[in-house]
Design a protein around this motif. Structure first.
Motif, PDB file in Angstrom:
ATOM      1  N   TYR A 116       0.644  -0.751   0.092  1.00 34.55           N
ATOM      2  CA  TYR A 116       0.181  -0.223   0.318  1.00 34.55           C
ATOM      3  C   TYR A 116       1.042   1.003   0.082  1.00 34.55           C
ATOM      4  O   TYR A 116       0.846   2.393  -1.006  1.00 34.55           O
ATOM      5  N   GLY A 117       2.121   1.001   0.546  1.00 32.17           N
ATOM      6  CA  GLY A 117       2.986   2.391   1.013  1.00 32.17           C
ATOM      7  C   GLY A 117       3.496   2.400  -0.383  1.00 32.17           C
ATOM      8  O   GLY A 117       4.522   3.712  -0.874  1.00 32.17           O
ATOM      9  N   ALA A 118       4.466   1.812  -1.266  1.00 35.02           N
ATOM     10  CA  ALA A 118       4.562   1.638  -2.384  1.00 35.02           C
ATOM     11  C   ALA A 118       4.196   2.427  -3.485  1.00 35.02           C
ATOM     12  O   ALA A 118       4.791   2.602  -4.745  1.00 35.02           O
ATOM     13  N   PHE A 119       2.342   2.315  -3.681  1.00 31.09           N
ATOM     14  CA  PHE A 119       2.315   3.555  -4.429  1.00 31.09           C
ATOM     15  C   PHE A 119       1.802   4.592  -4.479  1.00 31.09           C
ATOM     16  O   PHE A 119       1.064   4.622  -2.987  1.00 31.09           O
ATOM     17  N   GLU A 120       2.108   5.830  -5.063  1.00 26.18           N
ATOM     18  CA  GLU A 120       1.586   7.082  -4.797  1.00 26.18           C
ATOM     19  C   GLU A 120       0.131   6.870  -4.694  1.00 26.18           C
ATOM     20  O   GLU A 120      -0.530   8.322  -3.707  1.00 26.18           O
ATOM     21  N   ASP A 121      -0.247   6.776  -5.879  1.00 25.13           N
ATOM     22  CA  ASP A 121      -1.900   6.778  -6.155  1.00 25.13           C
ATOM     23  C   ASP A 121      -2.784   6.051  -4.737  1.00 25.13           C
ATOM     24  O   ASP A 121      -2.174   4.588  -4.666  1.00 25.13           O
ATOM     25  N   LYS A 122      -3.168   5.962  -4.189  1.00 24.32           N
ATOM     26  CA  LYS A 122      -3.633   5.594  -2.799  1.00 24.32           C
ATOM     27  C   LYS A 122      -4.854   4.529  -3.725  1.00 24.32           C
ATOM     28  O   LYS A 122      -5.134   3.916  -2.602  1.00 24.32           O
ATOM     29  N   GLN A 123      -5.021   5.182  -4.710  1.00 28.98           N
ATOM     30  CA  GLN A 123      -6.428   3.819  -5.017  1.00 28.98           C
ATOM     31  C   GLN A 123      -5.428   2.265  -5.855  1.00 28.98           C
ATOM     32  O   GLN A 123      -6.794   1.704  -5.707  1.00 28.98           O
ATOM     33  N   GLN A 124      -4.725   3.201  -6.562  1.00 29.12           N
ATOM     34  CA  GLN A 124      -4.125   2.066  -7.362  1.00 29.12           C
ATOM     35  C   GLN A 124      -3.252   1.297  -6.138  1.00 29.12           C
ATOM     36  O   GLN A 124      -3.445  -0.071  -5.741  1.00 29.12           O
ATOM     37  N   ALA A 125      -2.776   1.509  -4.780  1.00 32.65           N
ATOM     38  CA  ALA A 125      -2.585   1.276  -3.699  1.00 32.65           C
ATOM     39  C   ALA A 125      -3.408   0.458  -3.386  1.00 32.65           C
ATOM     40  O   ALA A 125      -3.237  -0.873  -2.479  1.00 32.65           O
ATOM     41  N   GLY A 126      -5.329   0.745  -3.169  1.00 34.37           N
ATOM     42  CA  GLY A 126      -6.085  -0.058  -2.424  1.00 34.37           C
ATOM     43  C   GLY A 126      -6.242  -1.219  -3.126  1.00 34.37           C
ATOM     44  O   GLY A 126      -6.105  -2.807  -2.535  1.00 34.37           O
ATOM     45  N   LYS A 127      -6.164  -1.640  -4.504  1.00 37.30           N
ATOM     46  CA  LYS A 127      -6.194  -2.507  -5.042  1.00 37.30           C
ATOM     47  C   LYS A 127      -5.421  -3.213  -5.265  1.00 37.30           C
ATOM     48  O   LYS A 127      -5.591  -4.292  -5.124  1.00 37.30           O
ATOM     49  N   ALA A 128      -3.729  -2.971  -5.648  1.00 35.04           N
ATOM     50  CA  ALA A 128      -2.589  -4.118  -4.598  1.00 35.04           C
ATOM     51  C   ALA A 128      -2.766  -4.713  -4.230  1.00 35.04           C
ATOM     52  O   ALA A 128      -2.863  -5.334  -3.749  1.00 35.04           O
ATOM     53  N   ALA A 129      -3.083  -3.394  -2.513  1.00 36.94           N
ATOM     54  CA  ALA A 129      -2.950  -4.190  -2.102  1.00 36.94           C
ATOM     55  C   ALA A 129      -4.330  -5.240  -1.170  1.00 36.94           C
ATOM     56  O   ALA A 129      -3.875  -6.110  -0.377  1.00 36.94           O
ATOM     57  N   GLY A 130      -5.032  -5.058  -1.544  1.00 36.98           N
ATOM     58  CA  GLY A 130      -6.279  -4.942  -1.708  1.00 36.98           C
ATOM     59  C   GLY A 130      -6.218  -6.639  -2.142  1.00 36.98           C
ATOM     60  O   GLY A 130      -7.052  -7.548  -1.615  1.00 36.98           O
ATOM     61  N   VAL A 131      -5.736  -7.301  -3.239  1.00 34.89           N
ATOM     62  CA  VAL A 131      -5.322  -8.719  -4.198  1.00 34.89           C
ATOM     63  C   VAL A 131      -4.716  -8.655  -2.545  1.00 34.89           C
ATOM     64  O   VAL A 131      -5.052 -10.419  -2.900  1.00 34.89           O
TER      65      VAL A 131
END
Lengths: 76, 252
Positions: free
Chosen positions: B146-161
């Motif tokens: 989650y911390g690795a993405f600047e865009d938090k919507q992208q971060a949420g998707k990636a960490a969510g998976v």
């Protein structure tokens, strides 16, 4: 009360190190996570206020500049 | 039917809800944790085999059970965020990850401190301990991703998976003591049967369990507030909030 004295209680039937280590580390970990959340909260609010003040200053400067250039145009 | 829920997808309403809930989670949680610990440490009877070392149970078992429950809750939030594209659901997910990681750490640490006097070792690479360690890494992985993405919507998707895939580990932890030979004992209270523990030992354990659950909820709500501010920091309502919370401290 299962223990006869405070000394007995602290000694934990010879398991003092393990019992108090467990409870101590757990307490520290839980306190840490609360303090971290609270300090982050303060920091975020401060950042938000600074950022919004900065935006307000930029907007004010733009406006002043616009007024200034307008008065120059009418003056020449 | 679900219409009453929709306003809470709006960040400002969600924030207000968090503010309202926080004291109801935090103070009863702390109270139950203190009461359960004191009862367990001083008043519960000694174990006939383990003596006073068994008192570690009053943090070990609640933290171990709730490390898994918190993970499931986090994965449900990830599922809601992924399926319905709820921004607030991803915020809830990342709000739960740090306290989940801390609780997992506590379960592992107290387990080690209990294992040393009882098994003669701090650590063994057996199924229960290893799968719980993997749970800790899953939590840390979700936080890091989650911390690795600047865009938090992208971060949420990636960490969510990642959170969703990791759910497979939860039943593995639970059944590890049945599926493999392990040093760890079987379930005492989390089973479909009468708990195999004396009532005077069980009560403080249940109180500590409820206390830690409420405490986890309180920290989740605190961090949820932080996530909402992080995403909404340019909005007027956050400005008002900052002005009220920081008061006359005009540092700018």
């Amino acid at each position: 009360m299962q223990f006869d004295s405070l000394h007995d209680f602290l000694a934990m039937g010879g398991y003092a190190l393990y019992v108090w280590l467990s409870f101590g580390v757990s307490l520290l970990a839980l306190v840490w996570v609360v303090l971290d959340s609270a300090s982050t909260h303060k920091k975020l609010l401060r950042n938000a206020r600074e950022e919004q003040a900065r935006q307000a200053r930029i907007a004010a400067a733009r406006k002043a500049q616009a007024v200034h250039s307008e008065s120059q145009q009418t003056g020449s | 039917m679900w219409k009453w829920l929709h306003p809470y997808a709006k960040p400002e309403r969600a924030y207000q809800l968090c503010v309202t809930l926080q004291p109801y989670f935090l103070w009863p949680g702390i109270l139950c944790l203190v009461a359960g610990s004191i009862w367990g440490l001083a008043f519960a009877p000694q174990d006939y085999q383990q003596g006073d070392s068994f008192r570690i149970i009053y943090i070990h078992v609640p933290s171990a059970i709730l490390s898994m429950s918190t993970y499931v809750a986090m994965a449900v939030a990830a599922l809601v965020g992924t399926v319905w594209q709820w921004r607030t659901a991803f915020m809830a997910m990342i709000a739960m990850a740090p306290i989940g990681a801390v609780v997992t750490f506590i379960a592992l640490f107290t387990g080690a401190a209990w294992g040393k006097p009882m098994w003669g070792t701090w650590w063994v690479w057996d199924a229960r301990l290893t799968s719980e360690l993997i749970l800790l890494f899953l939590y840390l992985g979700v936080i890091a991703l989650y911390g690795a993405f600047e865009d938090k919507q992208q971060a949420g998707k990636a960490a969510g998976v990642m959170a969703l895939v990791g759910v497979v580990n939860v039943p593995i932890i639970h059944y590890s003591v049945e599926w493999w030979n392990t040093l760890h004992q079987g379930a005492t209270i989390s089973k479909f049967d009468k708990p195999s523990i004396a009532p005077e030992m069980l009560w403080p354990l249940l109180i500590a369990l409820v206390g830690l659950a409420l405490f986890i909820a309180a920290v989740t709500v605190m961090r949820m507030k932080n996530e909402i501010i992080r995403r909404e920091y340019h909005r007027p309502w956050v400005k008002d909030l900052a002005a009220r919370a920081l008061g006359g401290d005009h540092a700018v």
